[in-house]
Motif scaffolding. Sequence first.
Motif, PDB file in Angstrom:
ATOM      1  N   GLU A 265       0.830  -1.193   0.000  1.00 32.45           N
ATOM      2  CA  GLU A 265       0.000   0.000   0.000  1.00 32.45           C
ATOM      3  C   GLU A 265       0.876   1.259   0.000  1.00 32.45           C
ATOM      4  N   PRO A 266       0.446   2.320  -0.681  1.00 30.54           N
ATOM      5  CA  PRO A 266       1.225   3.566  -0.672  1.00 30.54           C
ATOM      6  C   PRO A 266       1.427   4.077   0.742  1.00 30.54           C
ATOM      7  N   GLY A 267       2.594   4.648   0.978  1.00 31.26           N
ATOM      8  CA  GLY A 267       2.901   5.176   2.299  1.00 31.26           C
ATOM      9  C   GLY A 267       4.392   5.347   2.474  1.00 31.26           C
ATOM     10  N   SER A 268       4.775   5.996   3.552  1.00 28.10           N
ATOM     11  CA  SER A 268       6.181   6.341   3.749  1.00 28.10           C
ATOM     12  C   SER A 268       7.082   5.125   3.913  1.00 28.10           C
ATOM     13  N   GLY A 269       6.528   3.988   4.326  1.00 23.30           N
ATOM     14  CA  GLY A 269       7.348   2.794   4.525  1.00 23.30           C
ATOM     15  C   GLY A 269       7.230   1.779   3.415  1.00 23.30           C
ATOM     16  N   SER A 270       6.786   2.204   2.228  1.00 20.52           N
ATOM     17  CA  SER A 270       6.522   1.234   1.157  1.00 20.52           C
ATOM     18  C   SER A 270       7.784   0.513   0.690  1.00 20.52           C
ATOM     19  N   ILE A 271       8.930   1.203   0.676  1.00 21.95           N
ATOM     20  CA  ILE A 271      10.161   0.571   0.215  1.00 21.95           C
ATOM     21  C   ILE A 271      10.610  -0.516   1.198  1.00 21.95           C
ATOM     22  N   GLU A 272      10.504  -0.247   2.478  1.00 25.96           N
ATOM     23  CA  GLU A 272      10.846  -1.263   3.469  1.00 25.96           C
ATOM     24  C   GLU A 272       9.917  -2.470   3.349  1.00 25.96           C
ATOM     25  N   ARG A 273       8.626  -2.206   3.096  1.00 21.63           N
ATOM     26  CA  ARG A 273       7.677  -3.316   2.931  1.00 21.63           C
ATOM     27  C   ARG A 273       7.960  -4.098   1.659  1.00 21.63           C
ATOM     28  N   LEU A 274       8.441  -3.400   0.618  1.00 26.36           N
ATOM     29  CA  LEU A 274       8.802  -4.093  -0.614  1.00 26.36           C
ATOM     30  C   LEU A 274       9.969  -5.049  -0.367  1.00 26.36           C
ATOM     31  N   SER A 275      10.987  -4.605   0.338  1.00 26.56           N
ATOM     32  CA  SER A 275      12.126  -5.477   0.646  1.00 26.56           C
ATOM     33  C   SER A 275      11.673  -6.727   1.387  1.00 26.56           C
ATOM     34  N   ALA A 276      10.787  -6.533   2.349  1.00 24.43           N
ATOM     35  CA  ALA A 276      10.279  -7.675   3.109  1.00 24.43           C
ATOM     36  C   ALA A 276       9.462  -8.603   2.214  1.00 24.43           C
ATOM     37  N   ALA A 277       8.708  -8.022   1.273  1.00 25.38           N
ATOM     38  CA  ALA A 277       7.888  -8.833   0.372  1.00 25.38           C
ATOM     39  C   ALA A 277       8.755  -9.680  -0.545  1.00 25.38           C
ATOM     40  N   VAL A 278       9.845  -9.116  -1.066  1.00 24.15           N
ATOM     41  CA  VAL A 278      10.749  -9.886  -1.921  1.00 24.15           C
ATOM     42  C   VAL A 278      11.356 -11.037  -1.130  1.00 24.15           C
ATOM     43  N   ALA A 279      11.762 -10.778   0.107  1.00 21.92           N
ATOM     44  CA  ALA A 279      12.315 -11.839   0.944  1.00 21.92           C
ATOM     45  C   ALA A 279      11.276 -12.939   1.184  1.00 21.92           C
ATOM     46  N   GLU A 280      10.016 -12.544   1.413  1.00 20.37           N
ATOM     47  CA  GLU A 280       8.947 -13.522   1.609  1.00 20.37           C
ATOM     48  C   GLU A 280       8.718 -14.343   0.344  1.00 20.37           C
ATOM     49  N   ALA A 281       8.745 -13.680  -0.802  1.00 18.66           N
ATOM     50  CA  ALA A 281       8.549 -14.380  -2.074  1.00 18.66           C
ATOM     51  C   ALA A 281       9.684 -15.361  -2.343  1.00 18.66           C
ATOM     52  N   LYS A 282      10.901 -14.961  -2.000  1.00 19.02           N
ATOM     53  CA  LYS A 282      12.039 -15.853  -2.204  1.00 19.02           C
ATOM     54  C   LYS A 282      11.946 -17.092  -1.307  1.00 19.02           C
ATOM     55  N   ALA A 283      11.386 -16.926  -0.135  1.00 19.74           N
ATOM     56  CA  ALA A 283      11.261 -18.055   0.786  1.00 19.74           C
ATOM     57  C   ALA A 283      10.129 -18.998   0.398  1.00 19.74           C
TER      58      ALA A 283
END
Length: 633
Positions: free
Chosen positions: A559-577
């Motif tokens: 979701e749009p917001g100030s922490g979107s880049i941090e959430r994206l990093s976490a999402a990529v890590a989740e997808a890789k797992a």
Amino acid sequence: MSTRRMTVAQALVEFLGNQWTVDGAIRERTIPGMFGIFGHGNVAGIGQALKQANVDEPDLMPYYQARNEQAMVHQSVAFARMRRRRATYASAASVGPGAANMLTGAALATTNRMPALLLPSDTFATRVSDPVLQQIEMPHDTGISVNDAFRPLSRFYDKVQRPEQLFSIALSAMRVLTDPAETGAVTISLPEDVQAEVLDVPAEFLAPREWHLRRPLPEREPLARAIEAIRKAAHPVIIAGGGVIYSGAEDVLRALVEATGIPVGTTQAGGGSLLWDHPQYLGGVGATGTSAANRITAEADLVIGIGTRYSDFTTASRTVFQNPGVTFVNINIASFDAYKHGSRLPVIADAREALDALVAELAADYRISSEYAQRISQQKAEWDARVDTAFEPSGLALPGQTEIIGAVQAASDPTDVVIQAAGSLPGDLHKLWRVRDALGYHVEYAFSCMGYEIAAGLGVRRAAPDRDAIVMVGDGSYLMLHTELVTAVAEGIKIIVVLIQNHGYASIGHLSETVGSERFGTWYRARDEHTKNFQGEQVLPIDLAANARSYGIDVIEIEPGSGSIERLSAAVAEAKASATSTLIHINSDPLLYAPDGGGWWDVPVAATSTLSSTKNAYDDYLEQRARQKPLLG
């Protein structure tokens, strides 16, 4: 000679299953499988032959589904690149629209010099039922079919109009598929009646056959002239293209530059020729290149092109080479590319073999000056610092694309493969992506085909199941060809898709601004009946995350917001797992641009206009065009 009674399609399927590519000590199946979408043109021919093979000998020619004929070819091309052009898939389509859907794929394969075997069905050779369903008719030439459109797009084209023609046509097709200098789309047109006809097939035709990839050595005199030019050069630079990757020459390239200090810039296809943190690596060169590569190349007195087509993006439309005395050594396995742009010093050879020869001649007694080495180091350090800054999260609700690339980069592993083809992402990746593995950068930019990305992700994963395939795609390209997500689900093939929602065409929108067209027609907006355009503020209520979810893959929405880049990093890590495919959806601001690398691309601007934006753009265009060279020389 013993023979077997078979249909044309049965013989072709068995023949293809017994072809092997040999590249030094490496031996692998040339055609490890076949994609197919069946219709009345091939269901009784190729379709029956694949079914029979599946029952009698399942490993001979495995069959794979696809949802679009174009995507079959895209998968084949991506697979071929990951296999360094030693193997590819065959793609079978039905008469008419099925065959026509493969035309874009054929053009992409040929433009990229990538092997792909196309088997479009054709209308009856006997013409007994003319006109059949889906048959095009041309009154001036009733022999023309849709498949004739493949002729200018293929490196080899032939039509099996009689069963006996199969033998010579199939062998000729394999010769082109496995010739590094000639390869591209190889098309065998198969009339639907001939596919099902019977013939006596010699055992020799069906026996295992090896095709040895040619690795031609450089001729003595052209090599000697090239070496002499290098020895005389004070500021040489290497432009490494796809040929370095395809010949597996990255190790010997590294040995050459470490011995001599010569810096390297890469084309899109050459990404991975030298890894990002190597002292001699300056990054991408040309219109989408880095300031480091473009500044060093602008001053170079000798440019050594290795395995590059020298496209307009690589040469920045012939403006990147500004030294008036610059000389070009063009090393390429194809004479067509070795002689590009009037090169006085072409060397027709395999990239690896040519580099081996250069190392043997230059490693002991040639090295660039300390002053030149210092300038290279300075330019590289400056650009790397700019990338570090560009990757820092801004905290904006809608991040820019550079931040998104940085987050994906940080969460990925060195052997992961980033996949892209069209829009603004190829340019940003060329500048910013820090390639950490020779096969980790997969950007199709010869044809820059929207819709390539997801299909290519499947092809990459088929070729390298031990690597994560990370597809980065904008909403415009996603909408072109997203249905192969169904293929990922059907076969349990894991890919990671990072879908960047720009609500329009980010790349062409920016280009539209530079040529004075003010982003006309590039936003995804509701049509305004008053202004008669799509330039209003009403964003379309589309939900691409829901679209992807409907195909059955996992979806993570940022979701749009100030922490979107941090959430994206976490999402990529989740997808890789995860063991299954995941699509990550993130919104971005398409008006936030990557750092400028100083490149230019020649896109003509209207010479006269009532728009002030176009008039201003034309003045800028004339200024840039004045820097073009008529020949590289």
